[in-house]
Design a protein around this motif. Sequence first.
Motif, short mmCIF file in Angstrom:
data_model
loop_
_atom_site.label_atom_id
_atom_site.label_comp_id
_atom_site.label_asym_id
_atom_site.label_seq_id
_atom_site.Cartn_x
_atom_site.Cartn_y
_atom_site.Cartn_z
N SER A 130 0.86 -1.17 0.00
CA SER A 130 0.00 0.00 0.00
C SER A 130 0.91 1.23 0.00
CB SER A 130 -0.88 0.01 1.25
OG SER A 130 -1.60 1.23 1.34
N VAL A 131 0.57 2.21 -0.81
CA VAL A 131 1.37 3.44 -0.87
C VAL A 131 0.46 4.66 -0.75
CG1 VAL A 131 3.24 2.45 -2.24
CG2 VAL A 131 1.29 3.50 -3.41
N MET A 132 1.01 5.70 -0.16
CA MET A 132 0.31 6.98 -0.10
C MET A 132 0.93 7.91 -1.14
SD MET A 132 -0.18 9.70 3.08
CE MET A 132 -0.85 8.42 4.16
N TYR A 133 0.09 8.55 -1.93
CA TYR A 133 0.55 9.42 -3.01
C TYR A 133 -0.08 10.80 -2.86
CZ TYR A 133 -4.03 7.94 -4.55
OH TYR A 133 -5.37 7.67 -4.58
N THR A 134 0.63 11.80 -3.34
CA THR A 134 0.13 13.16 -3.39
C THR A 134 0.47 13.74 -4.77
OG1 THR A 134 2.18 14.19 -2.61
CG2 THR A 134 0.61 13.47 -0.93
N LEU A 135 -0.06 14.90 -5.08
CA LEU A 135 0.34 15.58 -6.30
C LEU A 135 1.80 15.99 -6.19
CD1 LEU A 135 -2.77 17.86 -7.00
CD2 LEU A 135 -2.11 15.76 -8.20
N ALA A 136 2.52 15.86 -7.29
CA ALA A 136 3.95 16.16 -7.28
C ALA A 136 4.24 17.62 -6.93
CB ALA A 136 4.55 15.82 -8.65
N ASP A 137 3.32 18.53 -7.27
CA ASP A 137 3.53 19.95 -6.99
C ASP A 137 2.77 20.44 -5.77
OD1 ASP A 137 0.96 19.86 -7.93
OD2 ASP A 137 1.26 21.24 -9.61
N SER A 138 2.36 19.51 -4.91
CA SER A 138 1.54 19.87 -3.75
C SER A 138 2.35 20.47 -2.61
CB SER A 138 0.80 18.65 -3.22
OG SER A 138 1.73 17.69 -2.72
N GLY A 139 3.66 20.26 -2.62
CA GLY A 139 4.48 20.69 -1.49
C GLY A 139 4.45 19.73 -0.33
N ILE A 140 3.72 18.63 -0.47
CA ILE A 140 3.65 17.59 0.57
C ILE A 140 4.69 16.54 0.22
CG2 ILE A 140 2.17 15.89 1.70
CD1 ILE A 140 -0.24 17.56 0.77
N GLU A 141 5.76 16.50 0.98
CA GLU A 141 6.89 15.63 0.66
C GLU A 141 6.98 14.41 1.56
OE1 GLU A 141 8.82 16.31 -1.89
OE2 GLU A 141 8.02 18.30 -2.35
N THR A 142 6.41 14.48 2.76
CA THR A 142 6.55 13.40 3.75
C THR A 142 5.23 13.19 4.47
OG1 THR A 142 7.16 14.87 5.58
CG2 THR A 142 8.96 14.07 4.15
N LEU A 143 5.14 12.11 5.24
CA LEU A 143 3.96 11.84 6.04
C LEU A 143 3.75 12.96 7.06
CD1 LEU A 143 1.66 9.92 6.83
CD2 LEU A 143 3.29 8.70 8.31
N GLU A 144 4.82 13.52 7.58
CA GLU A 144 4.71 14.61 8.54
C GLU A 144 4.00 15.82 7.93
OE1 GLU A 144 7.47 12.75 8.10
OE2 GLU A 144 7.16 11.66 9.99
N ASP A 145 4.20 16.02 6.63
CA ASP A 145 3.55 17.14 5.95
C ASP A 145 2.04 16.94 5.80
OD1 ASP A 145 6.01 18.40 5.59
OD2 ASP A 145 6.33 17.50 3.61
N MET A 146 1.57 15.72 6.05
CA MET A 146 0.14 15.42 5.90
C MET A 146 -0.67 15.79 7.13
SD MET A 146 -1.11 14.34 3.06
CE MET A 146 -2.63 13.57 3.67
N GLU A 147 -0.03 16.22 8.19
CA GLU A 147 -0.79 16.58 9.40
C GLU A 147 -1.78 17.69 9.08
OE1 GLU A 147 -0.13 17.59 14.14
OE2 GLU A 147 1.61 17.58 12.77
N GLY A 148 -3.04 17.44 9.43
CA GLY A 148 -4.09 18.40 9.17
C GLY A 148 -4.63 18.39 7.75
N ARG A 149 -4.08 17.53 6.91
CA ARG A 149 -4.51 17.45 5.49
C ARG A 149 -5.57 16.36 5.31
NH1 ARG A 149 -1.30 20.98 1.90
NH2 ARG A 149 0.59 21.48 3.06
N THR A 150 -6.10 16.26 4.10
CA THR A 150 -7.16 15.30 3.81
C THR A 150 -6.61 14.06 3.09
OG1 THR A 150 -7.69 16.42 1.72
CG2 THR A 150 -8.91 17.09 3.70
N LEU A 151 -7.15 12.89 3.45
CA LEU A 151 -6.66 11.62 2.92
C LEU A 151 -7.83 10.79 2.40
CD1 LEU A 151 -4.41 9.45 2.58
CD2 LEU A 151 -4.94 8.72 4.91
#
Length: 309
Positions: free
Chosen positions: A125-146
């Motif tokens: 299982s992998v977590m993906y974001t948009l390449a230009d989102s500025g979200i680089e790590t799991l720590e950057d996902m705090e407060g974000r939507t999944l």
Amino acid sequence: MMKPTIAALALGATALTSTAALAQDADWREDVPVFRIGLLGGENEADRLRDHACQEAYLEERLGVDVELFPASDYAGVMQGLLAGQLEFAGLGSSGYAGIYLQDPEAVEPLYTVMQSDGSLGYYSVMYTLADSGIETLEDMEGRTLAFADPNSTSGYLVPSFELAEQLGGPLEGYFGETGFGGGHEQAVVAVLNGQYDAGVTWTSGVGDINQGYSRGNLRSMVDRGMLDMSDIQIIWQSNLITNGPRVIRSDLPQELKDLVMGAMMQLQTEDRACFDAINDGESMGYWPINHEFYEPIINMRRAAEGAR
């Protein structure tokens, strides 16, 4: 993780193959005049039917009965179809099999699973974001939507929700701003691409060329269909290895039918390689026989998750 060899795979297929002569006098066809195959939700219905049309024709020729495909809108539809005796056969994720087993341990039997191109019997299982989102790590996902994929998906919900809670040290609701379900793996990727969620989780073999979406998985399937360019997303988290899901058959079906299905499908990669690749979301080495014990870790995980709810 055991890595079976091609020679062992061929030996297993030979041992399990039932000849056409065995089937000709079988009277099970009077009880099972139609062999119904459930197709999990998670991608466009027309694509699923097109990809599996070759399997429908292949099994009709070898079983001598009509074969029908039944695409469901979600995972639960296939699970309930098997439990209700409305389907004979389906490919499931490990969590889907666990969910059926926890409702009725005698409902279905796992026959075989897919062996990846590196010889392993698992995926990620992998977590993906948009390449230009500025979200680089799991720590950057705090407060974000999944976006999860489906509540009955192993890689799209069960494993990531379990492993992320352990890694983050608490409930996901206290870390992410919001979590939801995309309605399937493909739909969740589309939701992230459209900006409806900051990130999503899906499944991949984790081997092969990342620019092609790896050798196999939802990302590879979407790349092959022209729905995704891997340069548009980035992977920021990966799970531990997950057991590949089983193809299952209803336990109450005649043994002759089970043997014919097993034998035919174990030969598919040599009889019709294009069909084998089409129904397995990319490239892999072949099928490998498995049994219930292979899925006990996931069953225990799902049992614990349901107990917690």
